[in-house]
Design a protein around this motif. Structure first.
Motif, PDB file in Angstrom:
ATOM      1  N   THR A  37       0.926  -1.112  -0.094  1.00 24.99           N
ATOM      2  CA  THR A  37      -0.107  -0.131  -0.006  1.00 24.99           C
ATOM      3  C   THR A  37       1.108   1.010   0.118  1.00 24.99           C
ATOM      4  N   SER A  62      -3.702   3.415  -3.224  1.00 27.79           N
ATOM      5  CA  SER A  62      -2.818   2.236  -3.072  1.00 27.79           C
ATOM      6  C   SER A  62      -3.430   1.237  -4.325  1.00 27.79           C
ATOM      7  N   ALA A  63      -4.832   1.340  -4.652  1.00 32.14           N
ATOM      8  CA  ALA A  63      -5.483   0.302  -5.519  1.00 32.14           C
ATOM      9  C   ALA A  63      -4.658   0.509  -6.968  1.00 32.14           C
ATOM     10  N   PRO A 171      -8.592  -5.580  -2.056  1.00 33.60           N
ATOM     11  CA  PRO A 171      -9.071  -4.443  -2.221  1.00 33.60           C
ATOM     12  C   PRO A 171      -8.370  -3.058  -1.443  1.00 33.60           C
ATOM     13  N   GLY A 172      -7.824  -2.192  -2.112  1.00 33.84           N
ATOM     14  CA  GLY A 172      -6.916  -0.915  -1.383  1.00 33.84           C
ATOM     15  C   GLY A 172      -5.612  -1.490  -1.372  1.00 33.84           C
ATOM     16  N   PHE A 175      -2.201  -4.510  -6.980  1.00 37.13           N
ATOM     17  CA  PHE A 175      -2.733  -5.442  -8.001  1.00 37.13           C
ATOM     18  C   PHE A 175      -1.803  -6.169  -8.950  1.00 37.13           C
ATOM     19  N   SER A 207     -10.169  -5.937 -11.730  1.00 42.28           N
ATOM     20  CA  SER A 207     -10.318  -4.713 -12.371  1.00 42.28           C
ATOM     21  C   SER A 207     -10.009  -4.748 -13.735  1.00 42.28           C
ATOM     22  N   GLU A 218     -13.861  -1.434 -11.918  1.00 36.94           N
ATOM     23  CA  GLU A 218     -13.493  -2.428 -10.984  1.00 36.94           C
ATOM     24  C   GLU A 218     -14.971  -3.388 -10.685  1.00 36.94           C
TER      25      GLU A 218
END
Length: 226
Positions: A37, A62-63, A171-172, A175, A207, A218
Motif C-alpha cells: 500500500t 493504493s489500488a 481491495p485497497g 494489484f 479490475s 472495477e
C-alpha cells in the motif's frame, strides 16, 4: 601491533559500511511488492505518502499500485501539477466566457458552430473515448469464484477499441496483472481469466485498466473461499 590495528580498523569500517547500506532508504525508485500500500511503501522507504503521489501522477491511491511496478521516489512535482491545474482552470474559464458572450452556455456556442462540434467529436473518437452516456460496469461469472478457478469477466462503457490490463488483488492494495485484452469498437469486453491458486486476504477485487493507468473500472470485491 600496527598491522593488527589497521586490520581491526578495516573490519570496523566494513561493518559500519554494511550497516549503512542495510539502513539506506530505497533510493530513486522502489519496486511494488504483493500486498503493498502507499503506507507500507512510505514506511519502508522513509518517505511520505504525499511524496509518492506527487512523484507518480498516475497513482491516485493504493489500488493503483501494480505488483512489479517501479514507483518513483525522486521528489515533488508540485510545480508541474500546479501549471497543469492552472492551465485547466484557464481553459475552463475561457470556455465559460465564450459561452456567456455567445449564448450564455458552451453548448449554445457549439450549436452555432457545427463544424467545431464535429471536430471535437472526431477527436474523441480517435482517442477512443466514450461519449459518457453509459458508466463503466464490470461483472463476474461466477460472482464469487474460487482461487484457481476460471472466471468470465464482462464489461461495458469502456474506452473503445483500446488495449487493457486485467488485474486482481486485495481491495485497497497493489494489484497483479492477470491477463491482457482489448475492448471492442463498442467499448465492451468479455474475457475468461484464471485466478491465482493462492490468494491472500479475505476479499479479492478484479479490475480492468488502461495500459497507461489513466482509467480503471472495477468489479465488486468478493470473499475468498478456502
Amino acid at each position: 601491533m600496527l598491522t593488527r590495528a589497521f586490520a581491526l580498523s578495516g573490519l570496523i569500517f566494513a561493518a559500519s559500511t554494511a550497516s549503512a547500506q542495510t539502513t539506506e532508504p530505497c533510493g530513486r525508485e522502489v519496486e511494488v511488492r504483493a500486498g503493498d500500500t502507499l503506507s507500507s511503501i512510505a514506511s519502508r522507504c522513509a518517505v511520505t505518502e504525499g511524496l509518492i503521489l506527487r512523484a507518480n501522477p498516475r497513482i491516485d491511491g493504493s489500488a493503483d499500485l501494480r505488483v512489479g511496478q517501479a514507483v518513483s521516489l525522486t521528489g515533488p512535482m508540485d510545480e508541474l501539477k500546479s501549471m497543469a491545474t492552472s492551465a485547466g482552470q484557464g481553459l475552463s474559464q475561457a470556455a465559460e466566457n465564450v459561452g456567456s458572450q455567445v449564448k450564455s452556455s458552451v453548448q449554445g456556442f457549439l450549436s452555432d458552430n457545427p463544424q467545431l462540434q464535429s471536430n471535437i467529436r472526431d477527436l474523441g473518437t480517435r482517442l477512443g473515448l466514450s461519449e459518457g452516456q453509459q458508466p463503466a460496469e464490470v461483472s463476474l461469472d461466477p460472482a464469487s469464484p474460487a482461487p484457481g478457478s476460471t472466471v468470465t469477466i464482462s464489461a461495458t462503457g469502456l474506452p473503445e477499441d483500446q488495449p487493457v490490463i486485467i488485474g486482481g488483488g486485495s481491495p485497497g492494495a497493489a494489484f497483479a496483472q492477470l491477463d491482457e485484452a482489448r475492448t471492442t469498437p463498442e467499448g465492451t469486453l468479455q474475457a475468461a481469466v484464471k485466478l491465482p491458486a493462492e490468494i491472500s486476504g479475505d476479499r479479492y477485487l478484479i479490475s480492468v485498466r488502461g495500459e497507461d493507468g489513466s482509467w480503471k473500472a472495477e468489479a465488486p470485491a468478493f470473499p475468498v473461499t478456502r
